[in-house]
Design a protein around this motif. Structure first.
Motif, short mmCIF file in Angstrom:
data_model
loop_
_atom_site.label_atom_id
_atom_site.label_comp_id
_atom_site.label_asym_id
_atom_site.label_seq_id
_atom_site.Cartn_x
_atom_site.Cartn_y
_atom_site.Cartn_z
N LYS A 1 -29.72 20.95 18.95
CA LYS A 1 -30.98 21.67 18.67
C LYS A 1 -32.14 20.68 18.55
N PHE A 2 -31.89 19.56 17.87
CA PHE A 2 -32.93 18.54 17.71
C PHE A 2 -33.32 17.96 19.07
N ILE A 3 -32.32 17.67 19.89
CA ILE A 3 -32.61 17.11 21.22
C ILE A 3 -33.39 18.12 22.07
N GLU A 4 -33.01 19.38 21.96
CA GLU A 4 -33.64 20.42 22.78
C GLU A 4 -35.06 20.76 22.31
N ASP A 5 -35.25 20.84 20.99
CA ASP A 5 -36.50 21.38 20.46
C ASP A 5 -37.48 20.34 19.91
N GLU A 6 -36.97 19.20 19.44
CA GLU A 6 -37.82 18.29 18.68
C GLU A 6 -38.07 16.93 19.33
N VAL A 7 -37.14 16.44 20.13
CA VAL A 7 -37.25 15.06 20.60
C VAL A 7 -38.53 14.81 21.39
N PHE A 8 -38.94 15.76 22.21
CA PHE A 8 -40.11 15.54 23.06
C PHE A 8 -41.34 15.15 22.24
N ASN A 9 -41.50 15.78 21.08
CA ASN A 9 -42.67 15.52 20.23
C ASN A 9 -42.35 14.57 19.08
N TYR A 10 -41.20 13.94 19.13
CA TYR A 10 -40.74 13.14 17.99
C TYR A 10 -41.71 12.01 17.66
N GLN A 11 -42.18 11.29 18.67
CA GLN A 11 -43.07 10.16 18.39
C GLN A 11 -44.36 10.61 17.70
N GLY B 1 -26.05 11.34 31.51
CA GLY B 1 -25.46 10.14 30.93
C GLY B 1 -26.02 8.84 31.47
N GLN B 2 -27.13 8.91 32.21
CA GLN B 2 -27.76 7.69 32.73
C GLN B 2 -28.87 7.25 31.78
N PHE B 3 -28.98 5.93 31.57
CA PHE B 3 -29.98 5.40 30.64
C PHE B 3 -31.34 5.36 31.33
N SER B 4 -32.12 6.43 31.11
CA SER B 4 -33.45 6.49 31.72
C SER B 4 -34.35 7.36 30.85
N PRO B 5 -34.90 6.79 29.77
CA PRO B 5 -35.80 7.57 28.90
C PRO B 5 -36.95 8.17 29.71
N GLU B 6 -37.19 9.47 29.52
CA GLU B 6 -38.18 10.18 30.34
C GLU B 6 -39.48 10.42 29.61
N ASN B 7 -39.48 10.30 28.27
CA ASN B 7 -40.71 10.53 27.54
C ASN B 7 -40.72 9.68 26.27
N ALA B 8 -41.90 9.59 25.66
CA ALA B 8 -42.08 8.70 24.50
C ALA B 8 -41.23 9.14 23.31
#
Length: 475
Positions: A220-230, A268-275
């Motif tokens: 849920k955190f990955i889906e809903d919160e990570v994008f705005n985490y920074q 599973g590939q290491f490629s961060p897509e957003n801040a």
């Protein structure tokens, strides 16, 4: 052949290195040691122990479904574990013991004693790397030395992650039959059974247990919160952090599961897509960094500053100021709100932890070790490596610590990260009627007595100068 899986800070079935190895070629028995006297020596919070016991009850049910019996022994001090473990293995005809490695000084001393006694009896003792993404001792600079600066450590980790993300272990298979275990206890004791006061049901409800539930919270955190985490993680009035540290700490969740979930959409590939994604990854790597520091520099397990020159710093031993800080009565609203949140819930927002820690160690110039101990005695996610690392960072005594002359102004921090005073109003009801500007520093803004809230116990400007002078005196 029979093996023993010794659960410690890893109370889960999924992605558990020691459990997977223990179940591969033998009939497996599970083992847990409860050590209340050792916990007191380590200042473990009752709320953290309660979480551990509740999760242990969940683990017991999962093990039953796998036909793996569980043995629970209460052994007050770790120095006595080896003899009990040996006796148990001999009685049950155990050929090998598997456990996940732990890296603080007392844990290593305990495991060394166990290894020595078991090996004398020709019983194998295997420890597995499970608590970190990369094996402890494997991250080194070009000179073969451990990193002391997070930025360089992080870049090394990035290079390794770019090659391959650490994979999770396969699912555990059900054992063919349930081994009959008699004369051994498998009942999970209550907190009062172990000499602690009971934790209220209301407080327990804030911290549910169970692997399935925690995995859902991660997803849920990955889906809903990570994008705005920074952008949002520093605002304590928002529910914008994962709040998974308590579960990582007792091992309901593995660090590998966190990383796999974070990069699930990238297959599973290491490629961060957003801040936001990269920011949370860096938080996980700070945790990793402090775990490695704990092993490579054992003095941090022994109440010593990482920067040895700070060991002669002249701290103030002001008991009255320390009590005011502990009880949220300093007259600095953001500090008091954080300390009251800690006492009420066993948790505090990370930005506020830094503010409270720096206020104690800089503005009050009280020894950071007293604050470190108080946090451990209260925190549901109290982890030696992370707590010590955070306190030494704030106190400018640790590895890669904030420079001693950079001292947070708690009022500015409050105005920046709680601009409408929502967090302050939640924990300081006596200030709830103040306007959004005055609430951050009521007496500075002209309010007199009558709020039912204390005057500041220290002047922020003069105390800042005092702290800088104390550090300068170290030479």
């Amino acid at each position: 052949m029979k093996t023993l899986i010794w659960f410690r800070q890893d109370l889960r079935i999924a992605d558990n290195a020691a459990l997977w190895h223990a179940t591969q070629h033998a009939e497996c028995i599970a083992y847990v040691v409860l050590s209340p006297e050792q916990w007191r020596i380590h200042d473990d919070a009752p709320i953290k122990i309660d979480l551990y016991l509740r999760q242990l009850q969940q683990l017991k049910q999962q093990l039953e479904q796998l036909n793996i019996p569980l043995i629970i022994q209460t052994i007050p001090l770790w120095k006595n574990v080896a003899q009990h473990l040996l006796a148990l293995c001999q009685k049950l005809n155990i050929q090998a013991v598997h456990a996940n490695a732990e890296f603080a000084v007392h844990e290593q001393q305990r495991d060394l004693l166990c290894q020595q006694q078991l090996q004398q009896a020709k019983i194998a003792f295997y420890t597995h790397q499970d608590r970190t993404l990369f094996p402890i001792g494997s991250i080194r600079n070009q000179s073969g030395q451990p990193y002391k600066v997070f930025g360089a450590f992080k870049q090394n980790c990035y290079q390794r992650l770019n090659i391959q993300l650490p994979a999770c272990y396969p699912d555990i298979q059900v054992q063919a039959s349930h081994l009959p275990i008699t004369d051994f206890n498998d009942e999970v004791p209550t907190l009062p059974n172990l000499g602690y006061l009971e934790i209220s049901h209301q407080l327990q409800q804030l911290w549910p247990v169970g692997e399935h539930y925690i995995q859902q919270q991660l997803d849920k955190f990955i889906e809903d919160e990570v994008f705005n985490y920074q952008q949002l993680r520093d605002f304590p009035a928002l529910n914008a952090t994962s709040q998974l540290a308590a579960y990582l700490n007792i091992g309901v969740l593995s660090i590998r599961q966190c990383l796999q979930a974070l990069f699930h959409k990238q297959h599973g590939q290491f490629s961060p897509e957003n801040a936001g994604q990269q920011c949370w990854l860096d938080e996980l790597l700070w945790r990793e960094f402090y775990q490695h520091i704990l092993f490579d520099f054992p003095e941090v397990s022994k109440h010593q500053p990482f920067q040895t020159k700070t060991s002669t710093l002249q701290w103030r031993n002001d008991k009255q100021d320390f009590e005011a800080w502990k009880n949220g009565k300093t007259g600095i609203p953001i500090v008091d709100a954080g300390m009251r949140q800690l006492k009420a819930t066993g948790w505090m927002h990370n930005r506020v932890r830094m503010i409270c820690a720096m206020f104690l160690s800089k503005n009050l110039l009280i020894d950071w070790r007293k604050g470190e101990q108080w946090f451990m005695q209260q925190l549901i996610d109290g982890d030696l490596a992370a707590n010590n690392g955070g306190w030494q960072w704030s106190a400018s005594t640790g590895t890669d610590a904030v420079p001693y002359f950079r001292i947070f102004n708690p009022i500015s921090q409050s105005e920046k990260f709680d601009p409408k005073g929502e967090y302050l109003r939640q924990w300081l009801p006596e200030l709830a009627t103040l306007d959004d500007k005055s609430i951050h520093a009521p007496y500075v803004k002209g309010y007199k007595a009558g709020l039912g809230y204390p005057q500041p116990i220290v002047d922020l400007k003069t105390s800042r100068v005092r702290a800088i002078e104390a550090f300068k005196a170290l030479g």
